[in-house]
Design an enzyme around this catalytic site. Structure first.
Site, PDB file in Angstrom:
ATOM      1  N   ALA A 129      -3.906  -7.533  -3.775  1.00  0.00           N
ATOM      2  CA  ALA A 129      -3.324  -6.410  -4.045  1.00  0.00           C
ATOM      3  C   ALA A 129      -4.637  -5.463  -4.314  1.00  0.00           C
ATOM      4  O   ALA A 129      -5.789  -5.829  -4.738  1.00  0.00           O
ATOM      5  CB  ALA A 129      -2.747  -6.433  -5.417  1.00  0.00           C
ATOM      6  N   GLY A 130      -4.385  -4.199  -3.840  1.00  0.00           N
ATOM      7  CA  GLY A 130      -5.651  -3.326  -3.954  1.00  0.00           C
ATOM      8  C   GLY A 130      -4.677  -2.072  -4.340  1.00  0.00           C
ATOM      9  O   GLY A 130      -4.337  -1.353  -3.617  1.00  0.00           O
ATOM     10  N   HIS A 131      -4.806  -1.689  -5.801  1.00  0.00           N
ATOM     11  CA  HIS A 131      -3.990  -0.518  -6.204  1.00  0.00           C
ATOM     12  C   HIS A 131      -4.993   0.586  -6.630  1.00  0.00           C
ATOM     13  O   HIS A 131      -6.012   0.375  -7.480  1.00  0.00           O
ATOM     14  CB  HIS A 131      -2.996  -0.752  -7.204  1.00  0.00           C
ATOM     15  CG  HIS A 131      -2.096  -1.744  -6.902  1.00  0.00           C
ATOM     16  ND1 HIS A 131      -1.087  -2.473  -7.737  1.00  0.00           N
ATOM     17  CD2 HIS A 131      -1.722  -2.407  -5.568  1.00  0.00           C
ATOM     18  CE1 HIS A 131      -0.171  -3.102  -7.190  1.00  0.00           C
ATOM     19  NE2 HIS A 131      -0.593  -3.245  -5.847  1.00  0.00           N
ATOM     20  N   THR A 132      -4.712   1.790  -6.151  1.00  0.00           N
ATOM     21  CA  THR A 132      -5.639   3.073  -6.466  1.00  0.00           C
ATOM     22  C   THR A 132      -4.886   3.912  -7.288  1.00  0.00           C
ATOM     23  O   THR A 132      -3.751   4.198  -7.294  1.00  0.00           O
ATOM     24  CB  THR A 132      -5.831   3.809  -4.927  1.00  0.00           C
ATOM     25  OG1 THR A 132      -6.174   3.022  -4.164  1.00  0.00           O
ATOM     26  CG2 THR A 132      -6.970   4.566  -5.309  1.00  0.00           C
ATOM     27  N   ASP A 142       0.755  -1.241  -0.121  1.00  0.00           N
ATOM     28  CA  ASP A 142      -0.062   0.087   0.050  1.00  0.00           C
ATOM     29  C   ASP A 142       0.871   1.278  -0.041  1.00  0.00           C
ATOM     30  O   ASP A 142       0.394   2.353   0.399  1.00  0.00           O
ATOM     31  CB  ASP A 142      -1.116  -0.153   1.158  1.00  0.00           C
ATOM     32  CG  ASP A 142      -1.877  -1.240   1.071  1.00  0.00           C
ATOM     33  OD1 ASP A 142      -2.388  -1.526   0.002  1.00  0.00           O
ATOM     34  OD2 ASP A 142      -2.207  -1.554   2.271  1.00  0.00           O
ATOM     35  N   THR A 168      -7.408  -1.087   0.826  1.00  0.00           N
ATOM     36  CA  THR A 168      -8.199  -1.027  -0.478  1.00  0.00           C
ATOM     37  C   THR A 168      -8.994  -2.096  -0.997  1.00  0.00           C
ATOM     38  O   THR A 168     -10.077  -2.118  -1.326  1.00  0.00           O
ATOM     39  CB  THR A 168      -7.265  -0.676  -1.737  1.00  0.00           C
ATOM     40  OG1 THR A 168      -6.238   0.499  -1.461  1.00  0.00           O
ATOM     41  CG2 THR A 168      -7.787  -0.127  -3.081  1.00  0.00           C
ATOM     42  N   LYS A 191       1.879   2.228  -4.980  1.00  0.00           N
ATOM     43  CA  LYS A 191       2.474   1.740  -6.261  1.00  0.00           C
ATOM     44  C   LYS A 191       1.583   2.025  -7.375  1.00  0.00           C
ATOM     45  O   LYS A 191       1.840   2.194  -8.687  1.00  0.00           O
ATOM     46  CB  LYS A 191       2.750  -0.080  -6.374  1.00  0.00           C
ATOM     47  CG  LYS A 191       3.642  -0.237  -5.033  1.00  0.00           C
ATOM     48  CD  LYS A 191       3.915  -1.639  -4.807  1.00  0.00           C
ATOM     49  CE  LYS A 191       2.443  -2.384  -4.152  1.00  0.00           C
ATOM     50  NZ  LYS A 191       2.099  -2.098  -2.893  1.00  0.00           N
ATOM     51  N   GLN A 195       1.996  -6.011  -3.210  1.00  0.00           N
ATOM     52  CA  GLN A 195       2.451  -6.117  -1.900  1.00  0.00           C
ATOM     53  C   GLN A 195       3.661  -5.415  -1.785  1.00  0.00           C
ATOM     54  O   GLN A 195       3.725  -4.361  -2.373  1.00  0.00           O
ATOM     55  CB  GLN A 195       2.653  -7.606  -1.559  1.00  0.00           C
ATOM     56  CG  GLN A 195       1.258  -8.592  -1.615  1.00  0.00           C
ATOM     57  CD  GLN A 195       0.572  -8.919  -2.779  1.00  0.00           C
ATOM     58  OE1 GLN A 195       1.296  -9.366  -3.747  1.00  0.00           O
ATOM     59  NE2 GLN A 195      -0.676  -8.346  -2.868  1.00  0.00           N
ATOM     60  N   LYS A 229      -0.490   4.347  -8.000  1.00  0.00           N
ATOM     61  CA  LYS A 229      -0.629   5.851  -8.209  1.00  0.00           C
ATOM     62  C   LYS A 229       0.754   5.863  -9.194  1.00  0.00           C
ATOM     63  O   LYS A 229       0.669   6.526 -10.269  1.00  0.00           O
ATOM     64  CB  LYS A 229      -0.325   6.588  -7.207  1.00  0.00           C
ATOM     65  CG  LYS A 229      -0.339   8.089  -7.452  1.00  0.00           C
ATOM     66  CD  LYS A 229       0.320   9.173  -6.640  1.00  0.00           C
ATOM     67  CE  LYS A 229       1.047  10.066  -7.609  1.00  0.00           C
ATOM     68  NZ  LYS A 229       0.715  11.459  -7.021  1.00  0.00           N
TER      69      LYS A 229
HETATM   70  P1  GDP Z   1      -0.892   0.502  -3.364  1.00  0.00           P
HETATM   71  O1  GDP Z   1      -1.305  -1.027  -3.050  1.00  0.00           O
HETATM   72  O2  GDP Z   1       0.890   0.377  -3.372  1.00  0.00           O
HETATM   73  O3  GDP Z   1      -1.084   0.763  -4.883  1.00  0.00           O
HETATM   74  O4  GDP Z   1      -1.663   1.689  -2.713  1.00  0.00           O
HETATM   75  P2  GDP Z   1      -3.033   1.607  -2.208  1.00  0.00           P
HETATM   76  O5  GDP Z   1      -3.713   2.034  -3.615  1.00  0.00           O
HETATM   77  O6  GDP Z   1      -3.607   0.381  -1.594  1.00  0.00           O
HETATM   78  O7  GDP Z   1      -2.885   2.778  -1.015  1.00  0.00           O
HETATM   79  C1  GDP Z   1      -2.288   4.069  -1.415  1.00  0.00           C
HETATM   80  C2  GDP Z   1      -3.596   5.179  -0.876  1.00  0.00           C
HETATM   81  O8  GDP Z   1      -2.812   6.420  -0.860  1.00  0.00           O
HETATM   82  C3  GDP Z   1      -4.253   5.132  -2.046  1.00  0.00           C
HETATM   83  O9  GDP Z   1      -5.689   5.550  -1.499  1.00  0.00           O
HETATM   84  C4  GDP Z   1      -3.818   6.255  -3.056  1.00  0.00           C
HETATM   85  O10 GDP Z   1      -4.928   6.828  -3.770  1.00  0.00           O
HETATM   86  C5  GDP Z   1      -3.250   7.240  -1.886  1.00  0.00           C
HETATM   87  N1  GDP Z   1      -2.130   7.948  -2.209  1.00  0.00           N
HETATM   88  C6  GDP Z   1      -1.190   7.762  -3.117  1.00  0.00           C
HETATM   89  N2  GDP Z   1      -0.167   8.543  -3.231  1.00  0.00           N
HETATM   90  C7  GDP Z   1      -0.667   9.531  -2.521  1.00  0.00           C
HETATM   91  C8  GDP Z   1      -0.140  10.775  -1.927  1.00  0.00           C
HETATM   92  O11 GDP Z   1       1.016  11.010  -2.384  1.00  0.00           O
HETATM   93  N3  GDP Z   1      -0.632  11.520  -0.827  1.00  0.00           N
HETATM   94  C9  GDP Z   1      -2.053  10.940  -0.493  1.00  0.00           C
HETATM   95  N4  GDP Z   1      -2.588  12.010   0.396  1.00  0.00           N
HETATM   96  N5  GDP Z   1      -2.484  10.022  -0.844  1.00  0.00           N
HETATM   97  C10 GDP Z   1      -1.734   9.146  -1.553  1.00  0.00           C
HETATM   98  P1  IMO Z   2      -0.930  -4.046  -2.293  1.00  0.00           P
HETATM   99  O1  IMO Z   2      -0.417  -4.571  -3.534  1.00  0.00           O
HETATM  100  C1  IMO Z   2      -1.052  -4.532   1.949  1.00  0.00           C
HETATM  101  C2  IMO Z   2      -0.917  -8.644   3.478  1.00  0.00           C
HETATM  102  C3  IMO Z   2      -2.018  -8.948   4.454  1.00  0.00           C
HETATM  103  C4  IMO Z   2      -1.488 -10.273   5.174  1.00  0.00           C
HETATM  104  C5  IMO Z   2      -0.290 -10.785   4.475  1.00  0.00           C
HETATM  105  C6  IMO Z   2      -0.908 -12.149   3.932  1.00  0.00           C
HETATM  106  O2  IMO Z   2      -2.329  -3.447  -2.372  1.00  0.00           O
HETATM  107  O3  IMO Z   2       0.083  -3.413  -1.595  1.00  0.00           O
HETATM  108  P2  IMO Z   2      -2.598 -12.639   1.664  1.00  0.00           P
HETATM  109  O4  IMO Z   2      -3.758 -12.405   1.450  1.00  0.00           O
HETATM  110  O5  IMO Z   2      -1.559 -12.317   0.746  1.00  0.00           O
HETATM  111  O6  IMO Z   2      -2.057 -14.127   2.182  1.00  0.00           O
HETATM  112  O7  IMO Z   2      -2.060 -12.017   3.099  1.00  0.00           O
HETATM  113  O8  IMO Z   2      -0.334  -9.782   3.484  1.00  0.00           O
HETATM  114  N1  IMO Z   2      -1.257  -8.246   2.042  1.00  0.00           N
HETATM  115  C7  IMO Z   2      -1.115  -6.927   1.814  1.00  0.00           C
HETATM  116  N2  IMO Z   2      -0.826  -5.718   2.632  1.00  0.00           N
HETATM  117  N3  IMO Z   2      -1.064  -4.420   0.576  1.00  0.00           N
HETATM  118  C8  IMO Z   2      -1.235  -5.461  -0.038  1.00  0.00           C
HETATM  119  O9  IMO Z   2      -1.121  -5.317  -1.568  1.00  0.00           O
HETATM  120  C9  IMO Z   2      -1.370  -6.699   0.527  1.00  0.00           C
HETATM  121  N4  IMO Z   2      -1.540  -8.092  -0.024  1.00  0.00           N
HETATM  122  C10 IMO Z   2      -1.559  -8.867   1.150  1.00  0.00           C
HETATM  123  O10 IMO Z   2      -2.717  -7.977   4.845  1.00  0.00           O
HETATM  124  O11 IMO Z   2      -0.854  -9.414   6.289  1.00  0.00           O
HETATM  125 MG    MG Z   3      -2.955  -1.426  -1.797  1.00  0.00          MG
END
Ligand code: GDP
Ligand code: IMO
Ligand code: MG
Length: 436
Positions: free
Chosen positions: A39-42, A13, A297, A16, A222, A18
């Site tokens: 994964a949950g990528h925003t 999180d 996410t 990545k 991750q 973005k």
């Molecule tokens: P990922 O899994 O690495 O792609 O990250 P996520 O999407 O799960 O979580 C990152 C969160 O932070 C999302 O809600 C993004 O929209 C938000 N985000 C990304 N970059 C920034 C930033 O520079 N500032 C703020 N405030 N939010 C951000």
């Molecule tokens: P993105 O790509 C944050 C964490 C889970 C748990 C561990 C194992 O959005 O960054 P799993 O379901 O993979 O067997 O869970 O890994 N986890 C993440 N934490 N971001 C993620 O993906 C994750 N994918 C798995 O919370 O601790």
């Molecule tokens: Mg994520």
């Protein structure tokens, strides 16, 4: 040709999605190489927010090729839900290809993830319960099903046999009902036809792109500390998010990678269980959580929050061969009067500067902090380095100094445009390791 790998430098999180979306502008192909819909990528673009789970974050550009690599585990139901949602929103999506060697994630994997987590009791990992661990376990045990097999005669019998095998585990080991083999096969049939046009040997596509000097962006999911080998085992995921996974999970050789960039928040978060030396409690954690909207996410779970850990970041730089750092969510720290950087740990009367393998030791580690003055200014509108307050620039400089890795990009908000490029190195094949 140039292959750029984006890896999470922390526990996921980091932003990545973005960053991938931002850099995809300069890429011809965007490739996911591991993980699944854990994964949950925003991505926020043009005022709209998109959440991606299986599909690469380059999908919003109609001219990009997106690849779901062989290293991924694919839940077909989730895949088509995600794809249909894009189509329904009128998004002209990129061309998508799925490796015929990727593994399928089937309903029994989901249930197994649940019953295994329940049976771990106090020692539960806190998985996303998306079936990831069981799907990869089947792959390693050679009991998995590859996407390509669904296009060959006889797949129905193989799926039915797998279901019967898993039913023995459900019924005898966990005392829960299993699945009707015929029903699982029937439920899968509509997806077989839908999957067929997407399936191909994606390694061939990448080889062709490399031969034509195209830019390939590898989007890690991750993060380093969730890596099966290099993470905080057993509180990890079941795949290889680190840079080496990009080759393994997509079918290119290491020479295809010209640069690895690590994405790190300006602080640190974790979802799920496991040790976290710089974790904050109470109102300090809550302040960062609310400002950074630190809720998962994928699962909506509140994320645990703490200070940036440079022992961990240095370790992540090493195991990924990181050439540069991308610091995200700088804006979240805007109002803090004081900001801390963890430079070392203290345990058993010693100073520890290398990230330990032992979780027992990690749990004993007390962070050693360097304190920096906050900038107490809005950075979310900054678009160039010189727009940043001096204290914010000092903070970034200290990260570079203490890790030995240059900061090449900074993110100051979720939107595509809220990005500051400090060194435009992204797709230049000559520069493999940059100077801090
Ligand atoms: P990922 O899994 O690495 O792609 O990250 P996520 O999407 O799960 O979580 C990152 C969160 O932070 C999302 O809600 C993004 O929209 C938000 N985000 C990304 N970059 C920034 C930033 O520079 N500032 C703020 N405030 N939010 C951000
Ligand atoms: P993105 O790509 C944050 C964490 C889970 C748990 C561990 C194992 O959005 O960054 P799993 O379901 O993979 O067997 O869970 O890994 N986890 C993440 N934490 N971001 C993620 O993906 C994750 N994918 C798995 O919370 O601790
Ligand atoms: Mg994520």
């Amino acid at each position: 040709m140039s292959g750029l790998v984006i890896v999470g430098a922390q526990w996921g999180d980091e932003g990545k999605g973005k960053v991938t979306d931002y850099l995809a502008r300069q890429a011809h192909l965007v490739v996911r190489y591991q993980g699944g819909n854990n994964a949950g990528h925003t991505v926020v673009a043009g005022g709209r927010e998109f959440r991606l789970h299986l599909i690469p974050s380059g999908i919003l550009y109609p001219d990009k090729i997106c690849v779901i690599g062989n290293g991924m585990v694919v839940d077909p139901e989730v895949l088509f839900e995600e794809l249909d949602a894009f189509i329904a929103q009128g998004v002209e999506t990129a061309r998508l290809y799925i490796s015929d060697r990727a593994h399928l994630l089937l309903p029994y994997h989901l249930r197994l993830d649940e019953v295994e987590e329940e049976s771990r009791g106090e020692e539960r990992i806190g998985t996303t319960r998306r079936g990831i661990g069981p799907a990869y376990a089947d792959k390693v045990a050679r009991s998995g099903l590859r996407t390509g097999e669904l296009t060959e005669p006889g797949w129905e019998a193989r799926v039915a046999r797998m279901v019967r095998e898993k039913n023995r585990i459900f019924e005898r080991l966990y005392g829960v009902p299993g699945f009707q083999p015929e029903q699982v096969v029937e439920d899968l049939k509509p997806y077989v036809e839908r999957l067929r046009p997407y399936l191909t040997d994606t390694s061939l596509i990448l080889a062709g792109a490399l031969a034509q000097e195209k830019n390939i962006l590898f989007e890690g999911a991750q993060g380093t500390m969730l890596d099966l080998d290099h993470g905080t085992y057993p509180f990890v995921t079941s795949s290889t998010p680190t840079a080496g996974g990009a080759c393994h999970g997509s079918g290119v050789g290491p020479a295809a990678v010209s640069l690895v960039l690590g994405v790190s928040k300006a602080y640190l978060t974790r979802v799920g269980a496991g040790p976290f030396p710089t974790e904050l409690e109470g109102s300090q954690c809550e302040e960062i959580r609310q400002k950074g909207r630190e809720f998962g996410t994928t699962t909506g779970r509140p994320r645990r929050c703490g200070w940036l850990d440079l022992v961990m970041l240095r370790y992540a730089a090493r195991v990924n061969g990181m050439g540069g750092l991308i610091i995200t969510k700088l804006d979240v720290l805007d109002s803090l009067p004081e900001i801390r950087l963890c430079t070392a740990y203290r345990a058993k009367g010693k100073v520890i500067t290398e990230f330990p393998a032992s979780l027992r030791l990690l749990r004993e580690c007390e962070p050693v902090y360097e304190e920096l003055e906050g900038w107490r200014e809005d950075t979310s509108r900054a678009r160039r380095e010189r727009d940043l307050p001096p204290a914010a620039r000092r903070f970034l400089q200290r990260i570079a100094e203490l890790t030995g890795i240059p900061v090449v990009m900074v993110s100051v908000g979720p939107d595509r445009e809220q990005s500051i490029v400090l060194q435009d190195v992204f797709f230049s094949p000559q520069k493999k390791v940059l100077q801090a």
